[in-house]
Write a protein that holds these residues in place. Structure first.
Motif, PDB file in Angstrom:
ATOM      1  N   ARG A 109       7.462   9.885  -3.812  1.00  0.00           N
ATOM      2  CA  ARG A 109       8.460  10.094  -2.763  1.00  0.00           C
ATOM      3  C   ARG A 109       8.207  11.384  -1.992  1.00  0.00           C
ATOM      4  O   ARG A 109       8.239  11.399  -0.754  1.00  0.00           O
ATOM      5  CB  ARG A 109       9.869  10.128  -3.360  1.00  0.00           C
ATOM      6  N   ALA A 112       5.369  13.054  -1.775  1.00  0.00           N
ATOM      7  CA  ALA A 112       4.118  12.919  -1.033  1.00  0.00           C
ATOM      8  C   ALA A 112       4.342  12.137   0.254  1.00  0.00           C
ATOM      9  O   ALA A 112       3.865  12.535   1.332  1.00  0.00           O
ATOM     10  CB  ALA A 112       3.064  12.236  -1.895  1.00  0.00           C
ATOM     11  N   ALA A 113       5.079  11.035   0.167  1.00  0.00           N
ATOM     12  CA  ALA A 113       5.348  10.222   1.351  1.00  0.00           C
ATOM     13  C   ALA A 113       6.173  10.997   2.379  1.00  0.00           C
ATOM     14  O   ALA A 113       5.900  10.920   3.585  1.00  0.00           O
ATOM     15  CB  ALA A 113       6.069   8.937   0.936  1.00  0.00           C
ATOM     16  N   GLU A 114       7.174  11.746   1.916  1.00  0.00           N
ATOM     17  CA  GLU A 114       8.011  12.514   2.834  1.00  0.00           C
ATOM     18  C   GLU A 114       7.217  13.585   3.579  1.00  0.00           C
ATOM     19  O   GLU A 114       7.561  13.957   4.707  1.00  0.00           O
ATOM     20  CB  GLU A 114       9.160  13.178   2.063  1.00  0.00           C
ATOM     21  N   ASN A 115       6.156  14.082   2.944  1.00  0.00           N
ATOM     22  CA  ASN A 115       5.339  15.133   3.547  1.00  0.00           C
ATOM     23  C   ASN A 115       4.060  14.607   4.191  1.00  0.00           C
ATOM     24  O   ASN A 115       3.216  15.397   4.625  1.00  0.00           O
ATOM     25  CB  ASN A 115       5.003  16.189   2.495  1.00  0.00           C
ATOM     26  N   GLY A 116       3.913  13.292   4.249  1.00  0.00           N
ATOM     27  CA  GLY A 116       2.752  12.699   4.889  1.00  0.00           C
ATOM     28  C   GLY A 116       1.446  12.968   4.172  1.00  0.00           C
ATOM     29  O   GLY A 116       0.386  13.053   4.808  1.00  0.00           O
ATOM     30  N   ILE A 117       1.495  13.091   2.846  1.00  0.00           N
ATOM     31  CA  ILE A 117       0.303  13.401   2.059  1.00  0.00           C
ATOM     32  C   ILE A 117      -0.155  12.148   1.315  1.00  0.00           C
ATOM     33  O   ILE A 117       0.626  11.548   0.566  1.00  0.00           O
ATOM     34  CB  ILE A 117       0.590  14.535   1.057  1.00  0.00           C
ATOM     35  N   PRO A 118      -1.402  11.728   1.500  1.00  0.00           N
ATOM     36  CA  PRO A 118      -1.896  10.553   0.772  1.00  0.00           C
ATOM     37  C   PRO A 118      -1.921  10.813  -0.733  1.00  0.00           C
ATOM     38  O   PRO A 118      -2.211  11.933  -1.170  1.00  0.00           O
ATOM     39  CB  PRO A 118      -3.308  10.347   1.325  1.00  0.00           C
ATOM     40  N   ASP A 147      -2.184   5.394  -1.443  1.00  0.00           N
ATOM     41  CA  ASP A 147      -3.030   5.397  -0.258  1.00  0.00           C
ATOM     42  C   ASP A 147      -4.181   4.396  -0.410  1.00  0.00           C
ATOM     43  O   ASP A 147      -4.857   4.364  -1.450  1.00  0.00           O
ATOM     44  CB  ASP A 147      -3.579   6.812  -0.043  1.00  0.00           C
ATOM     45  N   THR A 164      -3.870  18.451   0.517  1.00  0.00           N
ATOM     46  CA  THR A 164      -4.178  17.383   1.470  1.00  0.00           C
ATOM     47  C   THR A 164      -4.153  15.996   0.835  1.00  0.00           C
ATOM     48  O   THR A 164      -4.133  14.986   1.546  1.00  0.00           O
ATOM     49  CB  THR A 164      -5.559  17.613   2.097  1.00  0.00           C
ATOM     50  N   HIS A 197       7.226   3.054  -3.067  1.00  0.00           N
ATOM     51  CA  HIS A 197       6.169   3.798  -2.395  1.00  0.00           C
ATOM     52  C   HIS A 197       4.821   3.220  -2.798  1.00  0.00           C
ATOM     53  O   HIS A 197       4.675   2.627  -3.872  1.00  0.00           O
ATOM     54  CB  HIS A 197       6.263   5.285  -2.735  1.00  0.00           C
TER      55      HIS A 197
END
Length: 233
Positions: A162, A164-170, A108, A68, A105
């Motif tokens: 990259r 993490a961003a592609e998978n929407g994970i902070p 968060d 997460t 990128h």
């Protein structure tokens, strides 16, 4: 579940000794410690050096575990004049040296705010750049600093950011300076230990200086990892 990532075992070993390890999973070259610290369960991941190993390990990690949030820690070369070994940079932005037009990128904002509360010397916000090779000399560091405007350089954080961003994970990128802007880091193959030993026999003062820098950086990473898991886990 929070995942703390480090390319080298040496970067995570201090924190691994503090955690309660419940089990170890081996996925190719990637080693994943499952455990807890201060009552918080998390994953501690040793993913390997460089783009290929990092991408492979993180993809597998995200496919197989309910991650997460990601905290990426590790060593970095200092690009900012005046930085010191052991300084810890919380990278608000991370870019790619080999592709200046690639989309940067950003860590968060919530994790950055939590990380700002880490009350240890040398912690500051900054920017990072990822290179495909070791940036070892002061001259090369200066050139990269002028081109990227970054404060530190490493070899993995952009690829972690990259994915993490592609998978929407902070995520948050935290890097401790192992060699400052004015230091030279010898480019020695890690698998040829006899060459490294021979080099440092002939350059003992440089070897001692680099050892102290990496020890300070490792101490900073251990303290930060313990803090961020305790507040964000």
């Amino acid at each position: 579940m929070l995942a703390v990532l480090g390319a080298l075992e040496e970067e995570i070993v201090g924190f691994r000794r503090l955690m309660v390890v419940a089990g170890i999973d081996f996925l190719g070259d990637c080693r994943i410690y499952r455990g807890s610290y201060c009552g918080h369960e998390f994953l501690l991941v040793n993913h390997g050096v460089g783009k290929r190993r990092t991408l492979s390990a993180v993809r597998t990690l995200l496919d197989r575990y309910p991650v997460t949030a990601i905290v990426s820690i590790g060593y970095a070369g200092g690009l900012l004049p005046g930085c010191h070994t052991g300084d810890l940079y919380l990278c608000s932005r991370i870019s790619c040296a080999e592709d200046p037009v690639a989309v940067p990128h950003y860590s968060d904002s919530r994790l950055l705010s939590l990380a700002d509360g880490c009350k240890m010397p040398g912690v500051c916000r900054g920017t990072g750049v990822t290179a495909s090779r070791l940036v070892s000399s002061p001259a090369d560091k200066q050139i990269l600093r002028e081109a990227s405007k970054a404060d530190i350089v490493d070899m993995e954080s952009y690829w972690i950011a990259r994915l993490a961003a592609e998978n929407g994970i902070p995520f948050i990128i935290a890097r401790a300076v192992s060699d400052a802007a004015g230091d030279t880091f010898p480019e020695l193959p890690s698998y040829r230990w006899h060459q490294a030993i021979r080099y440092f026999i002939w350059h003992p003062l440089q070897g001692w200086h680099l050892y102290r820098g990496m020890r300070r950086a490792r101490h900073s990473l251990t303290r930060f990892a313990a803090y961020i898991v305790a507040v964000a886990g």
